[in-house]
Design a protein around this motif. Structure first.
Motif, PDB file in Angstrom:
ATOM      1  N   LYS A   1      -4.457  17.110   1.384  1.00 34.32           N
ATOM      2  CA  LYS A   1      -2.853  17.035   1.727  1.00 34.32           C
ATOM      3  C   LYS A   1      -2.425  16.007   2.101  1.00 34.32           C
ATOM      4  O   LYS A   1      -1.349  15.497   1.865  1.00 34.32           O
ATOM      5  N   LYS A   2      -3.033  14.921   3.045  1.00 36.18           N
ATOM      6  CA  LYS A   2      -2.579  13.721   3.434  1.00 36.18           C
ATOM      7  C   LYS A   2      -2.267  12.823   2.294  1.00 36.18           C
ATOM      8  O   LYS A   2      -1.504  12.068   2.118  1.00 36.18           O
ATOM      9  N   LEU A   3      -3.305  12.789   1.414  1.00 36.00           N
ATOM     10  CA  LEU A   3      -3.007  11.822   0.327  1.00 36.00           C
ATOM     11  C   LEU A   3      -2.223  12.667  -0.866  1.00 36.00           C
ATOM     12  O   LEU A   3      -1.620  11.698  -1.462  1.00 36.00           O
ATOM     13  N   LEU A   4      -2.482  13.883  -1.401  1.00 36.32           N
ATOM     14  CA  LEU A   4      -1.826  14.247  -2.405  1.00 36.32           C
ATOM     15  C   LEU A   4      -0.573  14.763  -1.882  1.00 36.32           C
ATOM     16  O   LEU A   4       0.273  15.249  -2.795  1.00 36.32           O
ATOM     17  N   GLY A   5      -0.246  15.296  -0.790  1.00 29.89           N
ATOM     18  CA  GLY A   5       0.935  16.072  -0.479  1.00 29.89           C
ATOM     19  C   GLY A   5       0.673  17.751  -0.261  1.00 29.89           C
ATOM     20  O   GLY A   5      -0.675  18.084  -0.829  1.00 29.89           O
ATOM     21  N   ASP A   6       1.381  18.457   0.495  1.00 26.32           N
ATOM     22  CA  ASP A   6       1.062  19.859   0.652  1.00 26.32           C
ATOM     23  C   ASP A   6       1.064  20.668  -0.462  1.00 26.32           C
ATOM     24  O   ASP A   6       0.189  21.582  -0.789  1.00 26.32           O
ATOM     25  N   ASN A   7       2.240  20.351  -1.340  1.00 25.11           N
ATOM     26  CA  ASN A   7       2.253  21.188  -2.588  1.00 25.11           C
ATOM     27  C   ASN A   7       2.413  20.116  -3.955  1.00 25.11           C
ATOM     28  O   ASN A   7       3.703  19.775  -4.304  1.00 25.11           O
ATOM     29  N   PRO A   8       1.282  19.506  -4.358  1.00 30.07           N
ATOM     30  CA  PRO A   8       1.550  18.595  -5.541  1.00 30.07           C
ATOM     31  C   PRO A   8       2.449  19.203  -6.613  1.00 30.07           C
ATOM     32  O   PRO A   8       1.931  20.355  -7.183  1.00 30.07           O
ATOM     33  N   GLU A   9       3.228  18.408  -7.079  1.00 33.16           N
ATOM     34  CA  GLU A   9       4.041  18.966  -8.190  1.00 33.16           C
ATOM     35  C   GLU A   9       3.597  18.145  -9.627  1.00 33.16           C
ATOM     36  O   GLU A   9       3.972  18.691 -10.525  1.00 33.16           O
ATOM     37  N   ASN A  10       2.338  17.314  -9.515  1.00 36.00           N
ATOM     38  CA  ASN A  10       1.903  16.800 -10.699  1.00 36.00           C
ATOM     39  C   ASN A  10       0.614  17.486 -10.767  1.00 36.00           C
ATOM     40  O   ASN A  10      -0.025  18.518 -10.103  1.00 36.00           O
TER      41      ASN A  10
ATOM     42  N   TYR B   1       0.774  -1.381   0.005  1.00 31.29           N
ATOM     43  CA  TYR B   1       0.159   0.052   0.124  1.00 31.29           C
ATOM     44  C   TYR B   1       0.853   1.322   0.070  1.00 31.29           C
ATOM     45  O   TYR B   1       0.523   2.203  -0.736  1.00 31.29           O
ATOM     46  N   GLN B   2       1.947   1.215   0.970  1.00 33.15           N
ATOM     47  CA  GLN B   2       2.516   2.334   0.896  1.00 33.15           C
ATOM     48  C   GLN B   2       3.577   2.783  -0.309  1.00 33.15           C
ATOM     49  O   GLN B   2       3.616   3.677  -0.614  1.00 33.15           O
ATOM     50  N   ASP B   3       3.969   1.532  -1.029  1.00 33.44           N
ATOM     51  CA  ASP B   3       4.625   1.558  -2.342  1.00 33.44           C
ATOM     52  C   ASP B   3       3.632   2.405  -3.282  1.00 33.44           C
ATOM     53  O   ASP B   3       4.389   3.203  -4.180  1.00 33.44           O
ATOM     54  N   ILE B   4       2.501   1.933  -3.465  1.00 35.84           N
ATOM     55  CA  ILE B   4       1.662   2.455  -4.361  1.00 35.84           C
ATOM     56  C   ILE B   4       1.488   3.898  -4.104  1.00 35.84           C
ATOM     57  O   ILE B   4       1.559   4.805  -4.736  1.00 35.84           O
ATOM     58  N   LYS B   5       1.307   4.281  -2.944  1.00 36.51           N
ATOM     59  CA  LYS B   5       0.921   5.517  -2.465  1.00 36.51           C
ATOM     60  C   LYS B   5       1.929   6.481  -2.714  1.00 36.51           C
ATOM     61  O   LYS B   5       1.975   7.722  -3.309  1.00 36.51           O
ATOM     62  N   GLU B   6       3.221   6.112  -2.376  1.00 32.04           N
ATOM     63  CA  GLU B   6       4.410   7.016  -2.726  1.00 32.04           C
ATOM     64  C   GLU B   6       4.739   7.118  -4.328  1.00 32.04           C
ATOM     65  O   GLU B   6       5.140   8.065  -4.648  1.00 32.04           O
ATOM     66  N   THR B   7       4.514   6.134  -5.039  1.00 32.31           N
ATOM     67  CA  THR B   7       4.439   6.087  -6.365  1.00 32.31           C
ATOM     68  C   THR B   7       3.786   7.028  -7.109  1.00 32.31           C
ATOM     69  O   THR B   7       3.896   7.660  -8.158  1.00 32.31           O
ATOM     70  N   MET B   8       2.533   7.118  -6.562  1.00 26.68           N
ATOM     71  CA  MET B   8       1.330   7.990  -7.126  1.00 26.68           C
ATOM     72  C   MET B   8       1.823   9.637  -7.056  1.00 26.68           C
ATOM     73  O   MET B   8       1.655  10.224  -7.930  1.00 26.68           O
ATOM     74  N   ARG B   9       2.703   9.958  -6.180  1.00 26.40           N
ATOM     75  CA  ARG B   9       3.165  11.277  -5.966  1.00 26.40           C
ATOM     76  C   ARG B   9       4.145  11.502  -7.212  1.00 26.40           C
ATOM     77  O   ARG B   9       4.479  12.689  -7.335  1.00 26.40           O
ATOM     78  N   THR B  10       4.805  10.845  -7.788  1.00 31.16           N
ATOM     79  CA  THR B  10       5.603  10.800  -8.641  1.00 31.16           C
ATOM     80  C   THR B  10       5.183  10.924 -10.118  1.00 31.16           C
ATOM     81  O   THR B  10       5.737  11.367 -11.111  1.00 31.16           O
TER      82      THR B  10
END
Length: 469
Positions: free
Chosen positions: A262-271, A210-219
């Motif tokens: 923000k918890k899901l996407l990040g504070d400042n999404p780069e994508n 789960y954490q692997d997919i979540k981190e991959t999503m932010r890239t």
């Protein structure tokens, strides 16, 4: 006993002009309420399942082709391929003599192979592990054997754990339904508490995947995000989801605000994040957020199906949106050059803004005026796809992925614990990601359980894909 609140009296008027003003206000109110009653999945954010029998479909009606139902002439038929390995083979031979009295020479190979597939009447096995003890002859201490590390501590083996998890996460079954299936199909009797505990055990081993997919999503360059209601006991919570065409990641949260996003996407999404017009995503920079044109089209459909000037401007805005989709589809098919595509889109954008400004001032319903003003305020977010290649016009990808949870929620209601919430978000992440990549989620879950039990290398998504090829 408390007195019932009496309805307010109609306003008193002293002259004809005041009476006309009251009639106009009541007329506007009546039409506004009728607009709300006519809401469906085509002109609002309501799901298609909420449509009544007489509601029109959100999809355009298909034109009749004039062909009969079923396979057409020249259609290449399909049939089940014969299995390579069989459990039992039975051979049948004709008699020794023909009806004419001649002897029959039997060929060695069959002229036809007919295979019958069936399921066993009792498809489970039981392995009993007997633990012995002994007593020391010197100190009289009792010494007991322990279960090996590669043996499940519970009563469910890995295959049964995976089956229970898939029945809920992939086939949307409640714990009671899973209990009935185990009893009826396999003759296995487990309590609902044992099934819930099994789901918790599966949830704990899914954490790395789960954490692997979540981190991959932010890239990822472009992601889709959406949310829907989630129930825990009597509390209304939210199921969030961020996805791409190949990945899905779910998250349960008690809030629908920007904090959860923000918890899901990040504070400042780069994508680039494709969303609807919900205010919880307003913290995202305008050049990194693409508004869903399908949601905008539904809002404008509601305006076009209203009355008076609402209908006039709504019809024009709907026509402009349909031109937008047509231009985009032609460009994607390479039927429109880049130069002509850009030129027409710029003209369309100017016309769209002009009509929105007129509608924001001249619509007779304040609710529709505010919708147009909000679109004018967020105009830059509507056209991000023009400056970034590969950004879709709609958030349909997220709505399709979130549909699996909506079906599960309807059939099994909510959860009662934090453990149940974690299981839902993790198993849905696994199942939806496998669906998008055409992988077997049951096989992946079995591999994860085996690796965890035997303390071998944990198969993340890329590892499982490589092993499946």
């Amino acid at each position: 006993m408390p007195r019932k609140k009496q309805p307010s009296k109609p306003p008193e008027v002293d002259n004809l002009d005041d009476a006309k003003c009251v009639i106009q206000a009541l007329w506007d109110r009546l039409n506004d309420l009728e607009d709300r009653l006519k809401q469906n999945s085509r002109n609002s954010s309501r799901p298609p399942s909420s449509n009544g029998p007489g509601a029109s479909s959100s999809a355009p009606a298909k034109k009749p082709t004039g062909r009969k139902r079923g396979a057409q002439s020249g259609h290449k038929g399909s049939k089940r391929m014969l299995a390579d390995s069989v459990d039992e083979t039975l051979s049948y031979y004709p008699g020794d003599t023909c009806v004419c009295g001649g002897a029959i020479a039997i060929s060695d190979s069959p002229y036809r192979r007919h295979q019958v597939f069936d399921i066993p009447s009792q498809a489970f096995s039981v392995v009993e592990h007997q633990l012995h003890q002994g007593q020391c002859g010197q100190c009289s201490k009792t010494v007991r054997a322990t279960l090996p590390d590669n043996v499940n501590q519970g009563q469910m083996g890995n295959n049964l754990l995976a089956y229970v998890a898939m029945q809920s996460g992939q086939f949307h079954q409640s714990i009671s339904k899973i209990q009935q299936q185990l009893e009826q199909n396999f003759g296995l009797s487990f309590s609902r508490g044992a099934i819930s505990e099994a789901q918790g055990r599966v949830s704990s081993v899914l954490t790395p995947a789960y954490q692997d997919i979540k981190e991959t999503m932010r890239t990822e360059a472009v992601v889709h995000c959406d949310e829907t209601r989630h129930q825990r006991d009597n509390e209304n919570r939210w199921m969030w989801q961020v996805c791409t065409a190949e990945l899905s990641c779910f998250m349960t949260h008690f809030s629908r605000g920007a904090w959860a996003a923000k918890k899901l996407l990040g504070d400042n999404p780069e994508n680039i994040v494709v969303t609807d017009q919900y205010a919880g995503y307003h913290y995202i920079d305008a050049d990194h957020r693409q508004l869903c044109w399908a949601h905008i089209l539904r809002n404008m459909n509601a305006l076009a199906e209203s009355w008076g000037t609402n209908k006039t401007y709504g019809t024009t805005l709907v026509r402009l949106i349909r031109i937008l989709f047509r231009l985009q589809h032609r460009h994607e098919r390479n039927a429109l050059s880049e130069k002509r595509y850009r030129g027409r889109m710029e003209k369309l954008r100017i016309a769209w803004r002009e009509q929105l400004e007129l509608a924001s001032r001249r619509c007779v319903t304040p609710r529709y005026q505010n919708r147009c003003k909000l679109l004018l305020k967020h105009d830059d977010m509507c056209w991000v796809f023009l400056s970034h290649d590969g950004v879709p016009l709609t958030n349909n990808e997220a709505e399709r992925s979130l549909r699996s949870y909506v079906l599960w929620r309807k059939g099994s209601y909510g959860v009662c614990s934090h453990r149940g919430e974690l299981f839902r978000q993790r198993i849905l992440t696994i199942v939806e990601t496998c669906r998008k990549q055409k992988l077997n989620p049951l096989n992946w879950l079995r591999a994860i359980l085996e690796a965890t039990l035997n303390k071998t290398s944990y198969p993340l998504l890329d590892d499982f894909k490589a092993a499946s090829q």
